[in-house]
Design a protein around this motif. Structure first.
Motif, PDB file in Angstrom:
ATOM      1  N   VAL A 141       0.850  -1.205   0.000  1.00  0.00           N
ATOM      2  CA  VAL A 141       0.000   0.000   0.000  1.00  0.00           C
ATOM      3  C   VAL A 141       0.883   1.252   0.000  1.00  0.00           C
ATOM      4  O   VAL A 141       0.676   2.183  -0.780  1.00  0.00           O
ATOM      5  CB  VAL A 141      -0.958   0.005   1.221  1.00  0.00           C
ATOM      6  CG1 VAL A 141      -1.578   1.373   1.442  1.00  0.00           C
ATOM      7  CG2 VAL A 141      -2.054  -1.038   1.037  1.00  0.00           C
ATOM      8  N   GLY A 142       1.890   1.251   0.866  1.00  0.00           N
ATOM      9  CA  GLY A 142       2.805   2.398   0.929  1.00  0.00           C
ATOM     10  C   GLY A 142       3.552   2.590  -0.381  1.00  0.00           C
ATOM     11  O   GLY A 142       3.680   3.709  -0.882  1.00  0.00           O
ATOM     12  N   LEU A 143       4.032   1.482  -0.939  1.00  0.00           N
ATOM     13  CA  LEU A 143       4.784   1.569  -2.199  1.00  0.00           C
ATOM     14  C   LEU A 143       3.899   2.096  -3.332  1.00  0.00           C
ATOM     15  O   LEU A 143       4.304   2.969  -4.097  1.00  0.00           O
ATOM     16  CB  LEU A 143       5.352   0.184  -2.555  1.00  0.00           C
ATOM     17  CG  LEU A 143       6.251   0.121  -3.784  1.00  0.00           C
ATOM     18  CD1 LEU A 143       7.497   0.986  -3.630  1.00  0.00           C
ATOM     19  CD2 LEU A 143       6.673  -1.317  -4.084  1.00  0.00           C
ATOM     20  N   ASP A 171      -5.508   2.661  -7.608  1.00  0.00           N
ATOM     21  CA  ASP A 171      -5.715   2.036  -8.914  1.00  0.00           C
ATOM     22  C   ASP A 171      -4.469   1.308  -9.424  1.00  0.00           C
ATOM     23  O   ASP A 171      -4.564   0.451 -10.297  1.00  0.00           O
ATOM     24  CB  ASP A 171      -6.126   3.095  -9.946  1.00  0.00           C
ATOM     25  CG  ASP A 171      -7.503   3.649  -9.632  1.00  0.00           C
ATOM     26  OD1 ASP A 171      -8.278   2.940  -8.964  1.00  0.00           O
ATOM     27  OD2 ASP A 171      -7.787   4.792 -10.035  1.00  0.00           O
ATOM     28  N   ASN A 172      -3.311   1.712  -8.902  1.00  0.00           N
ATOM     29  CA  ASN A 172      -2.058   1.107  -9.390  1.00  0.00           C
ATOM     30  C   ASN A 172      -1.596  -0.076  -8.539  1.00  0.00           C
ATOM     31  O   ASN A 172      -0.465  -0.523  -8.672  1.00  0.00           O
ATOM     32  CB  ASN A 172      -0.940   2.165  -9.448  1.00  0.00           C
ATOM     33  CG  ASN A 172      -0.600   2.717  -8.068  1.00  0.00           C
ATOM     34  OD1 ASN A 172      -1.466   2.795  -7.196  1.00  0.00           O
ATOM     35  ND2 ASN A 172       0.645   3.106  -7.872  1.00  0.00           N
ATOM     36  N   LEU A 173      -2.463  -0.555  -7.659  1.00  0.00           N
ATOM     37  CA  LEU A 173      -2.089  -1.714  -6.833  1.00  0.00           C
ATOM     38  C   LEU A 173      -2.902  -2.931  -7.222  1.00  0.00           C
ATOM     39  O   LEU A 173      -4.134  -2.883  -7.245  1.00  0.00           O
ATOM     40  CB  LEU A 173      -2.324  -1.399  -5.340  1.00  0.00           C
ATOM     41  CG  LEU A 173      -2.054  -2.541  -4.351  1.00  0.00           C
ATOM     42  CD1 LEU A 173      -0.580  -2.960  -4.386  1.00  0.00           C
ATOM     43  CD2 LEU A 173      -2.448  -2.145  -2.932  1.00  0.00           C
ATOM     44  N   LYS A 174      -2.200  -4.002  -7.560  1.00  0.00           N
ATOM     45  CA  LYS A 174      -2.868  -5.274  -7.853  1.00  0.00           C
ATOM     46  C   LYS A 174      -2.582  -6.246  -6.712  1.00  0.00           C
ATOM     47  O   LYS A 174      -1.425  -6.550  -6.414  1.00  0.00           O
ATOM     48  CB  LYS A 174      -2.341  -5.846  -9.176  1.00  0.00           C
ATOM     49  CG  LYS A 174      -2.880  -7.211  -9.524  1.00  0.00           C
ATOM     50  CD  LYS A 174      -4.138  -7.123 -10.347  1.00  0.00           C
ATOM     51  CE  LYS A 174      -4.650  -8.473 -10.769  1.00  0.00           C
ATOM     52  NZ  LYS A 174      -5.403  -8.463 -11.992  1.00  0.00           N
ATOM     53  N   ILE A 175      -3.634  -6.699  -6.074  1.00  0.00           N
ATOM     54  CA  ILE A 175      -3.506  -7.618  -4.937  1.00  0.00           C
ATOM     55  C   ILE A 175      -3.849  -9.030  -5.408  1.00  0.00           C
ATOM     56  O   ILE A 175      -4.949  -9.264  -5.922  1.00  0.00           O
ATOM     57  CB  ILE A 175      -4.468  -7.198  -3.796  1.00  0.00           C
ATOM     58  CG1 ILE A 175      -4.136  -5.783  -3.301  1.00  0.00           C
ATOM     59  CG2 ILE A 175      -4.422  -8.205  -2.645  1.00  0.00           C
ATOM     60  CD1 ILE A 175      -5.211  -5.163  -2.419  1.00  0.00           C
ATOM     61  N   ILE A 176      -2.904  -9.948  -5.269  1.00  0.00           N
ATOM     62  CA  ILE A 176      -3.156 -11.348  -5.648  1.00  0.00           C
ATOM     63  C   ILE A 176      -3.034 -12.225  -4.401  1.00  0.00           C
ATOM     64  O   ILE A 176      -2.010 -12.207  -3.715  1.00  0.00           O
ATOM     65  CB  ILE A 176      -2.157 -11.830  -6.722  1.00  0.00           C
ATOM     66  CG1 ILE A 176      -2.244 -10.935  -7.974  1.00  0.00           C
ATOM     67  CG2 ILE A 176      -2.413 -13.298  -7.080  1.00  0.00           C
ATOM     68  CD1 ILE A 176      -1.224 -11.266  -9.053  1.00  0.00           C
ATOM     69  N   VAL A 177      -4.096 -12.957  -4.115  1.00  0.00           N
ATOM     70  CA  VAL A 177      -4.080 -13.843  -2.942  1.00  0.00           C
ATOM     71  C   VAL A 177      -4.173 -15.289  -3.415  1.00  0.00           C
ATOM     72  O   VAL A 177      -5.089 -15.654  -4.161  1.00  0.00           O
ATOM     73  CB  VAL A 177      -5.249 -13.542  -1.978  1.00  0.00           C
ATOM     74  CG1 VAL A 177      -5.141 -14.435  -0.734  1.00  0.00           C
ATOM     75  CG2 VAL A 177      -5.254 -12.076  -1.559  1.00  0.00           C
ATOM     76  N   GLU A 192       0.027  -1.408  10.854  1.00  0.00           N
ATOM     77  CA  GLU A 192      -0.058  -1.082   9.429  1.00  0.00           C
ATOM     78  C   GLU A 192       0.817   0.110   9.069  1.00  0.00           C
ATOM     79  O   GLU A 192       1.374   0.188   7.975  1.00  0.00           O
ATOM     80  CB  GLU A 192      -1.492  -0.622   9.123  1.00  0.00           C
ATOM     81  CG  GLU A 192      -2.415  -1.596   8.542  1.00  0.00           C
ATOM     82  CD  GLU A 192      -3.673  -0.858   8.108  1.00  0.00           C
ATOM     83  OE1 GLU A 192      -3.766  -0.516   6.935  1.00  0.00           O
ATOM     84  OE2 GLU A 192      -4.542  -0.621   8.960  1.00  0.00           O
ATOM     85  N   MET A 193       0.863   1.063   9.995  1.00  0.00           N
ATOM     86  CA  MET A 193       1.549   2.323   9.708  1.00  0.00           C
ATOM     87  C   MET A 193       3.020   2.095   9.385  1.00  0.00           C
ATOM     88  O   MET A 193       3.591   2.771   8.540  1.00  0.00           O
ATOM     89  CB  MET A 193       1.418   3.265  10.908  1.00  0.00           C
ATOM     90  CG  MET A 193      -0.018   3.630  11.196  1.00  0.00           C
ATOM     91  SD  MET A 193      -0.178   5.025  12.301  1.00  0.00           S
ATOM     92  CE  MET A 193      -0.055   4.219  13.868  1.00  0.00           C
ATOM     93  N   PHE A 194       3.613   1.116  10.073  1.00  0.00           N
ATOM     94  CA  PHE A 194       5.040   0.855   9.898  1.00  0.00           C
ATOM     95  C   PHE A 194       5.302   0.223   8.516  1.00  0.00           C
ATOM     96  O   PHE A 194       6.286   0.532   7.864  1.00  0.00           O
ATOM     97  CB  PHE A 194       5.552  -0.030  11.028  1.00  0.00           C
ATOM     98  CG  PHE A 194       5.529   0.673  12.358  1.00  0.00           C
ATOM     99  CD1 PHE A 194       6.675   1.221  12.886  1.00  0.00           C
ATOM    100  CD2 PHE A 194       4.336   0.813  13.069  1.00  0.00           C
ATOM    101  CE1 PHE A 194       6.656   1.889  14.110  1.00  0.00           C
ATOM    102  CE2 PHE A 194       4.312   1.477  14.287  1.00  0.00           C
ATOM    103  CZ  PHE A 194       5.465   2.023  14.812  1.00  0.00           C
ATOM    104  N   GLY A 195       4.411  -0.671   8.096  1.00  0.00           N
ATOM    105  CA  GLY A 195       4.535  -1.264   6.766  1.00  0.00           C
ATOM    106  C   GLY A 195       4.347  -0.218   5.681  1.00  0.00           C
ATOM    107  O   GLY A 195       5.098  -0.176   4.696  1.00  0.00           O
ATOM    108  N   ILE A 196       3.357   0.643   5.868  1.00  0.00           N
ATOM    109  CA  ILE A 196       3.095   1.693   4.870  1.00  0.00           C
ATOM    110  C   ILE A 196       4.285   2.653   4.800  1.00  0.00           C
ATOM    111  O   ILE A 196       4.730   3.038   3.707  1.00  0.00           O
ATOM    112  CB  ILE A 196       1.783   2.436   5.203  1.00  0.00           C
ATOM    113  CG1 ILE A 196       0.589   1.487   5.023  1.00  0.00           C
ATOM    114  CG2 ILE A 196       1.610   3.680   4.322  1.00  0.00           C
ATOM    115  CD1 ILE A 196      -0.752   2.040   5.509  1.00  0.00           C
TER     116      ILE A 196
END
Lengths: 172, 155
Positions: free
Chosen positions: A59-61, A95-101, B54-58
């Motif tokens: 998510v951050g990336l 929109d630019n994140l694709k999550i595959i489980v 979560e905050m740390f991962g983000i």
């Protein structure tokens, strides 16, 4: 479909198109096997421990890289442990994140005990949060108890991070 | 003598000076004014989350994208985040900037919370003694110049 077959398919589809995050344990190990690699490719960031943090990192990336498609691949146990980040991803509308489980509804590395996804349809949860096929993919896979014994590869986290950061330097 | 700025203004100036663009938070009463100010004055991308770890991962993901972020949490959030702090942030050597609301004085009537608050600060001190992070007080905010390090700031 086995987990390895699913990861081979994912590898064929995404190739080196963009950054890929994988969750710890078997998922990362099999992803390397699917790519015939001992160490991660420069566009690949494996989360080597820290169960439940894989999606948060993605998510951050994705938030920081709005012009690049980010793919995150994880098992259903990892997904469940970091489920808060699924809500955060939905809220941020990335929109630019694709999550595959990869869903075998099991803790595949820890004795094969079932996860909540054995009873709860993952697709319904994703749909309720507003995810579509463009940004969420559940791949149902078969459970293989032998996977627990796949040889571990010693990867150094700082080295992995440096390798991944170098990938971005070559992209700019 | 120069007038001391309110904490929220001091934090805003510090973040802007250090080119921090992202604020990741889970609100708690002691930092409401700061969060309101950061949100209202613009210039920051606010990322609310559902649970502290979560905050740390983000933050780590943003760092991989070359972006700087600050985390705002209460000290109980540190307890929820020990796994990710150890096995992601420290193990991979990610930078970290966390503002922690220190509610020890306000929680005297809630005994379990008071115990937790004290324990969390002790754990942070222990992590500092191992070299995993550096603990600061917000009154010394402007003396924190190594923004690429792992800094925890008590408010």
């Amino acid at each position: 479909m086995t987990k390895l077959e699913a990861l081979k398919k994912i590898t064929e589809e995404i190739g080196n198109k963009g950054p890929v995050i994988t969750s710890l344990g078997i998922t990362t190990r099999l992803f390397l096997i699917a790519q015939n690699r001992d160490k991660p490719a420069s566009n690949h960031f494996p989360v080597l421990s820290s169960m439940g943090s894989c999606l948060a990192l993605a998510v951050g990336l994705a938030r920081g890289l709005v012009d690049k498609k980010v793919t995150v691949v994880m098992g259903d146990g990892e997904f469940l442990m970091g489920i808060n980040s699924f809500f955060t991803a939905a809220r941020l509308r990335l929109d630019n994140l694709k999550i595959i489980v990869l869903n075998d509804a099991r803790y595949a590395q820890s004795g094969g005990f079932s996860t909540a996804w054995k009873k709860i349809p993952m697709k319904n949860v994703a749909h309720a949060l507003g995810f579509s096929g463009d940004n969420f993919l559940e791949m149902e896979i078969s459970y293989d108890a032998k996977q627990e014994h796949i040889k571990r590869t010693m990867l150094m986290p700082k080295e992995v991070k440096q390798n991944f950061e170098n990938y971005f330097k070559t992209q700019h | 003598m120069e007038k001391e700025l309110p904490i929220e203004e001091k934090i805003e100036k510090y973040l802007k000076h250090n080119k921090v663009d992202y604020v990741i938070y889970l609100p708690t009463s002691k930092i409401v004014q700061t969060l309101n100010r950061l949100q209202a004055n613009g210039g920051f991308e606010m990322i609310p989350v559902g649970k502290e770890e979560e905050m740390f991962g983000i933050s780590a993901g943003l760092s991989l994208a070359g972006k700087k972020s600050a985390i705002f949490t209460q000290e109980s959030g540190i307890g929820n985040s020990l796994l990710v702090l150890s096995s992601l942030i420290v193990a991979y050597d990610f930078p970290l900037l966390v503002f922690v609301a220190d509610d020890r004085e306000n929680d005297k009537d809630i005994l379990p919370k008071q115990k937790l608050s004290h324990d969390m600060i002790e754990i942070l001190k222990f992590l500092e003694s191992k070299g995993d992070l550096v603990l600061h007080n917000v009154s010394n905010l402007n003396s924190i110049t190594h923004i690429e390090g792992r800094n925890i700031i008590l408010i």
